[in-house]
Scaffold this active site. Structure first.
Site, PDB file in Angstrom:
ATOM      1  N   HIS A 200     -15.676  -5.866   5.956  1.00  0.00           N
ATOM      2  CA  HIS A 200     -14.875  -5.762   4.733  1.00  0.00           C
ATOM      3  C   HIS A 200     -15.246  -6.794   3.679  1.00  0.00           C
ATOM      4  O   HIS A 200     -14.474  -7.085   2.788  1.00  0.00           O
ATOM      5  CB  HIS A 200     -13.383  -5.808   5.070  1.00  0.00           C
ATOM      6  CG  HIS A 200     -13.026  -4.826   6.162  1.00  0.00           C
ATOM      7  ND1 HIS A 200     -13.214  -3.478   6.018  1.00  0.00           N
ATOM      8  CD2 HIS A 200     -12.561  -5.009   7.408  1.00  0.00           C
ATOM      9  CE1 HIS A 200     -12.869  -2.872   7.146  1.00  0.00           C
ATOM     10  NE2 HIS A 200     -12.473  -3.767   8.003  1.00  0.00           N
TER      11      HIS A 200
ATOM     12  N   ARG B 164      -7.087  -7.581 -10.770  1.00  0.00           N
ATOM     13  CA  ARG B 164      -7.754  -8.829 -11.162  1.00  0.00           C
ATOM     14  C   ARG B 164      -9.166  -8.508 -11.632  1.00  0.00           C
ATOM     15  O   ARG B 164      -9.619  -7.367 -11.515  1.00  0.00           O
ATOM     16  CB  ARG B 164      -7.851  -9.750  -9.951  1.00  0.00           C
ATOM     17  CG  ARG B 164      -8.653  -9.096  -8.826  1.00  0.00           C
ATOM     18  CD  ARG B 164      -9.088 -10.029  -7.729  1.00  0.00           C
ATOM     19  NE  ARG B 164     -10.071  -9.395  -6.870  1.00  0.00           N
ATOM     20  CZ  ARG B 164      -9.794  -8.595  -5.835  1.00  0.00           C
ATOM     21  NH1 ARG B 164      -8.532  -8.318  -5.543  1.00  0.00           N
ATOM     22  NH2 ARG B 164     -10.761  -8.054  -5.120  1.00  0.00           N
TER      23      ARG B 164
ATOM     24  N   LYS C 248       0.816  -1.212   0.000  1.00  0.00           N
ATOM     25  CA  LYS C 248       0.000   0.000   0.000  1.00  0.00           C
ATOM     26  C   LYS C 248       0.853   1.267   0.000  1.00  0.00           C
ATOM     27  O   LYS C 248       0.490   2.254  -0.647  1.00  0.00           O
ATOM     28  CB  LYS C 248      -0.961  -0.012   1.197  1.00  0.00           C
ATOM     29  CG  LYS C 248      -1.848  -1.251   1.189  1.00  0.00           C
ATOM     30  CD  LYS C 248      -3.005  -1.136   2.128  1.00  0.00           C
ATOM     31  CE  LYS C 248      -4.147  -0.496   1.383  1.00  0.00           C
ATOM     32  NZ  LYS C 248      -5.356  -0.361   2.198  1.00  0.00           N
TER      33      LYS C 248
ATOM     34  N   GLU D 268      -2.854   6.905   7.798  1.00  0.00           N
ATOM     35  CA  GLU D 268      -3.607   7.849   6.961  1.00  0.00           C
ATOM     36  C   GLU D 268      -4.515   8.666   7.867  1.00  0.00           C
ATOM     37  O   GLU D 268      -4.915   8.214   8.933  1.00  0.00           O
ATOM     38  CB  GLU D 268      -4.501   7.085   5.967  1.00  0.00           C
ATOM     39  CG  GLU D 268      -3.750   6.324   4.910  1.00  0.00           C
ATOM     40  CD  GLU D 268      -4.692   5.511   4.021  1.00  0.00           C
ATOM     41  OE1 GLU D 268      -5.929   5.640   4.161  1.00  0.00           O
ATOM     42  OE2 GLU D 268      -4.178   4.736   3.205  1.00  0.00           O
TER      43      GLU D 268
HETATM   44  C1  MV4 Z   1     -10.078   3.826   5.618  1.00  0.00           C
HETATM   45  C2  MV4 Z   1     -11.247   4.263   6.271  1.00  0.00           C
HETATM   46  C3  MV4 Z   1     -11.257   5.536   6.761  1.00  0.00           C
HETATM   47  N1  MV4 Z   1     -10.188   6.342   6.618  1.00  0.00           N
HETATM   48  N2  MV4 Z   1      -9.052   4.662   5.495  1.00  0.00           N
HETATM   49  C4  MV4 Z   1     -11.300  -0.759   5.119  1.00  0.00           C
HETATM   50  C5  MV4 Z   1     -10.697  -1.810   4.269  1.00  0.00           C
HETATM   51  C6  MV4 Z   1      -9.528  -1.183   3.665  1.00  0.00           C
HETATM   52  N3  MV4 Z   1      -9.217  -1.733   2.408  1.00  0.00           N
HETATM   53  C7  MV4 Z   1      -9.771   0.269   3.732  1.00  0.00           C
HETATM   54  N4  MV4 Z   1     -10.755   0.484   4.724  1.00  0.00           N
HETATM   55  C8  MV4 Z   1     -10.989   1.718   5.238  1.00  0.00           C
HETATM   56  N5  MV4 Z   1      -9.974   2.604   5.104  1.00  0.00           N
HETATM   57  C9  MV4 Z   1      -9.105   5.869   5.989  1.00  0.00           C
HETATM   58  N6  MV4 Z   1      -8.061   6.690   5.861  1.00  0.00           N
HETATM   59  C10 MV4 Z   1     -12.312   3.372   6.381  1.00  0.00           C
HETATM   60  C11 MV4 Z   1     -12.191   2.095   5.874  1.00  0.00           C
HETATM   61  C12 MV4 Z   1     -13.335   1.232   6.006  1.00  0.00           C
HETATM   62  C13 MV4 Z   1     -14.035   0.774   4.887  1.00  0.00           C
HETATM   63  C14 MV4 Z   1     -13.649   1.085   3.602  1.00  0.00           C
HETATM   64  C15 MV4 Z   1     -14.340   0.617   2.517  1.00  0.00           C
HETATM   65  C16 MV4 Z   1     -15.457  -0.165   2.708  1.00  0.00           C
HETATM   66  C17 MV4 Z   1     -15.862  -0.505   3.959  1.00  0.00           C
HETATM   67  C18 MV4 Z   1     -15.161  -0.051   5.064  1.00  0.00           C
HETATM   68  C19 MV4 Z   1     -15.581  -0.386   6.347  1.00  0.00           C
HETATM   69  C20 MV4 Z   1     -14.889   0.070   7.431  1.00  0.00           C
HETATM   70  C21 MV4 Z   1     -13.756   0.863   7.262  1.00  0.00           C
END
Ligand code: MV4
Length: 499
Positions: free
Chosen positions: A235, A292, A116, A200
C-alpha cells in the site's frame, strides 16, 4: 494573497511549498522538531520555530504548538502538506477558530469523506459508482456473514476508519469469515482506535487510478485528469505516471466527470483526489477521496503546466480557478526515492549522506528534502526525494527516467535506487500493462543483485585493485621501519586513501 504562510510539515513537501511561496512573494515560516534542527526546510524558510521533541505526536501532530508558532510568526495561513494533520478536521476547526486560513478543504468536506462507510453512503447518494458492499459497519460476524451471502464471495473486509490496507482482509469462503472478521476488527481497533468493519465485493487484481481535482469557493470545480498508481507495494506507491497507459480519452472524461460530481456532493474546496479501483473489464469504482495535496502531484504539474501549490494558495485566498480541464500534454513519471534496503525487506536505512549527486538536465525534477552531509533521521518516513520527468511520449519518458536514475548517486546510506532502475527496465512496466499485483509478483526479479559472470568478475577486479592501491599508497606515504617519515605527520593527519 497572504504575506506569510506557516508550513505545518517537514521534508520534501515543506521544501516544495517554500519554493512556491518564494515565487508568489509569500514569506515561508517553517516548523521543526528537535530531530529536524538541521533539516533542509528549516534552512530554506525565512524563519523557523521549534515545535517540540522528535516524536510526531509531540511536534508535527501537536496542534497547540503549531498554532502558537503561527501566532508568534504572525502567519495568516497554514499549509499542512500531506500526512500529519493534513486530513484532520479538528485541526481545520482549530486553525479557523484561531482566525487563520487552513490551506485545504472545509472541515465538513473532510468529515464527509473521512469514514469509508460514510463516504460510500454520500457517494451512492451522488450517483457515484462504489464497489458493491455495505454502507454501515456490522455489529458482529453473523451480520457480516449474512450480508456477504447477498454480494457473494470472495469479499474484502475493511476498516471503517481505514486506509493503507490496515484492518483489511480478503475472505474467499463463508467458513473463513468469522475469524477474519475478528482479526480485521482487532487490527482496526489498534490502528485507528475504531474497530468498526464493513465489507465490499472483492475486485481481483484491480488497477489504482486516481483523478486530481480542484474546486474554488465560488462553485468552480474541474478535474486535472488521472494518475496511474498501480505500482505499489504494501500500500505504498513506488512509481506514478500520467496519463495512465490504459485509459482511453472517453474513460478519462467519464472518470473525471464522476470525480467532479463526488467533490461537489461534499462541498469540496481546494486540491483533492478521488481514488478509483478499476477492474479487468475497465469498470471503475470510487474507493476513497484524499482531501489533501498528494505526494505524486508533480506528474500532474508536468502535464498540465500548473503549479498546484500556487493554486491551493490562490483558492485559499478566495480566488477563482484560472484554468479548465485540458487533454494531458505529453507524459510524466515519478519515482519515490527512499532511504531503505529492498534486499532486506525494505528496512529503513537512515544515516548520514556522505555524497549526493542529484539528476538534472532536460525535463528532470528532483523534489528533495536532503543534502550532502545531512543525516536522515530515524523518526520519520524515510522518503528522501521524488524524482520526476516529462517527455512527449511514454517511451521517451521511460528513457528519460532511466537516464535520470543513472545520474543519481547517494552515498553513506542505502537507497532503493537500484530497485527503481529495475522497475523502469521491467518488460511489464515498459509495456504499460500492469496492475496492483505487479510489484509483489516481480519482487524477486526487481531485487536480484546485478548478475552474470562479467559483473562478478568486474566486482572482484575492483576489490583487488582497490586493495593493491591502498597497500601501494601506505608504503609510499609511511616511513619504512627505522626510517624518518618523508612527509610531516601534520600533512598525513586526517588523510585517508581516496576512493
Ligand atoms: C480493494 C481491493 C479489492 N477489492 N477493495 C488496498 C488499500 C485500500 N485503500 C484499498 N485496497 C484495496 N481495496 C476491493 N473491494 C484491493 C485493494 C488493494 C489495492 C488497492 C489499490 C492499490 C494497491 C492495492 C494492493 C492490494 C490490495
Amino acid at each position: 494573497m497572504f504575506k506569510k504562510l506557516l508550513i505545518a510539515n517537514r521534508g520534501e513537501i515543506a521544501v516544495r511549498v517554500i519554493r512556491t511561496c518564494r515565487e508568489l512573494g509569500i514569506s515561508p515560516v517553517a516548523v521543526y522538531s528537535e530531530a529536524d534542527r538541521s533539516a533542509l526546510h528549516v534552512r530554506m524558510a525565512d524563519e523557523a520555530h521549534c515545535i517540540g521533541p522528535a516524536p510526531s505526536r509531540e511536534s508535527y501532530l501537536n496542534q497547540e504548538r503549531l498554532l502558537q508558532a503561527a501566532r508568534d510568526s504572525h502567519a495568516e495561513a497554514i499549509h499542512p502538506g500531506y500526512g500529519f494533520l493534513s486530513e484532520n478536521a479538528s485541526f481545520v476547526r482549530a486553525v479557523e477558530a484561531a482566525g487563520l486560513v487552513f490551506v485545504g478543504p472545509p472541515a465538513s468536506a473532510m468529515d464527509a469523506m473521512g469514514e469509508k462507510t460514510r463516504a460510500r453512503a454520500n457517494m451512492e447518494k451522488a450517483k457515484v459508482p462504489v464497489v458493491p458492499g455495505s454502507t454501515a459497519p456490522f455489529a458482529d460476524a453473523d451480520a457480516a456473514l449474512a450480508f456477504a451471502h447477498t454480494v457473494g464471495f470472495p469479499i474484502m473486509l475493511k476498516a471503517v476508519a481505514g486506509g493503507g490496507g490496515k484492518g483489511m482482509r480478503r475472505v474467499d469462503t463463508a467458513a473463513e469469515l468469522p475469524s477474519a472478521f475478528r482479526a480485521a476488527q482487532s487490527e482496526a481497533q489498534s490502528a485507528f482506535g475504531n474497530g468498526s468493519v464493513y465489507l465490499e465485493k472483492l475486485l481481483e487484481q484491480p488497477r489504482h487510478i486516481e483523478i486530481q481535482l480542484f474546486a474554488d469557493a465560488h462553485g468552480g470545480c474541474v478535474h486535472l485528469n488521472e494518475r496511474e498508481c498501480s505500482a505499489q507495494r504494501r500500500h505504498q506507491k513506488v512509481i506514478e505516471e500520467t496519463p495512465s497507459p490504459v485509459l482511453s480519452a472517453s474513460m478519462r472524461a467519464a472518470m473525471g466527470e464522476v470525480a467532479v460530481r463526488a467533490a461537489r456532493a461534499v462541498g469540496y474546496v481546494g486540491a483533492g483526489t478521488v481514488e478509483f479501483l478499476v477492474d479487468k473489464h475497465r469498470n471503475f469504482y470510487f474507493l476513497e477521496m484524499n482531501t489533501r495535496l498528494q505526494v505524486e502531484h508533480p506528474v500532474t504539474e508536468w502535464v498540465t503546466g500548473l503549479d498546484l501549490v500556487a493554486w491551493q494558495l490562490r483558492v485559499a485566498a478566495g480566488e477563482k480557478l484560472g484554468f479548465a480541464t485540458e487533454a494531458p500534454r505529453g507524459h510524466a513519471l515519478e519515482v519515490r526515492v527512499y532511504a531503505e534496503d529492498p534486499a532486506q525487506n525494505f528496512l529503513p536505512s537512515p544515516g548520514r549522506i556522505t555524497y549526493l549527486r542529484s539528476p538534472s538536465g532536460p525535463c528532470v525534477r528532483d523534489d528533495s528534502g536532503v543534502y550532502a552531509g545531512y543525516t536522515v533521521p530515524t523518526t520519520y518516513d524515510p522518503l528522501i526525494s521524488k524524482l520526476s520527468v516529462w517527455a512527449p511520449t511514454r517511451a521517451e519518458s521511460i528513457a528519460r527516467m532511466r537516464r535520470a536514475l543513472s545520474e543519481y548517486v547517494v552515498k553513506g546510506i542505502t537507497t532503493n535506487l537500484r530497485y527503481l532502475r529495475a522497475i523502469v527496465e521491467h518488460p511489464e512496466f515498459v509495456a504499460g500493462d500492469y496492475d496492483t499485483s505487479f510489484l509483489p509478483r516481480a519482487h524477486a526479479a526487481l531485487t536480484r543483485p546485478p548478475g552474470g559472470a562479467v559483473a562478478e568478475a568486474a566486482l572482484l577486479a575492483s576489490v583487488v585493485h582497490a586493495r593493491a592501491r591502498d597497500v601501494r599508497r601506505r608504503s609510499a606515504l609511511l616511513p619504512a621501519q627505522g626510517q624518518k617519515a618523508s612527509l610531516s605527520p601534520w600533512r598525513l593527519q586526517g588523510r585517508r586513501p581516496r576512493r
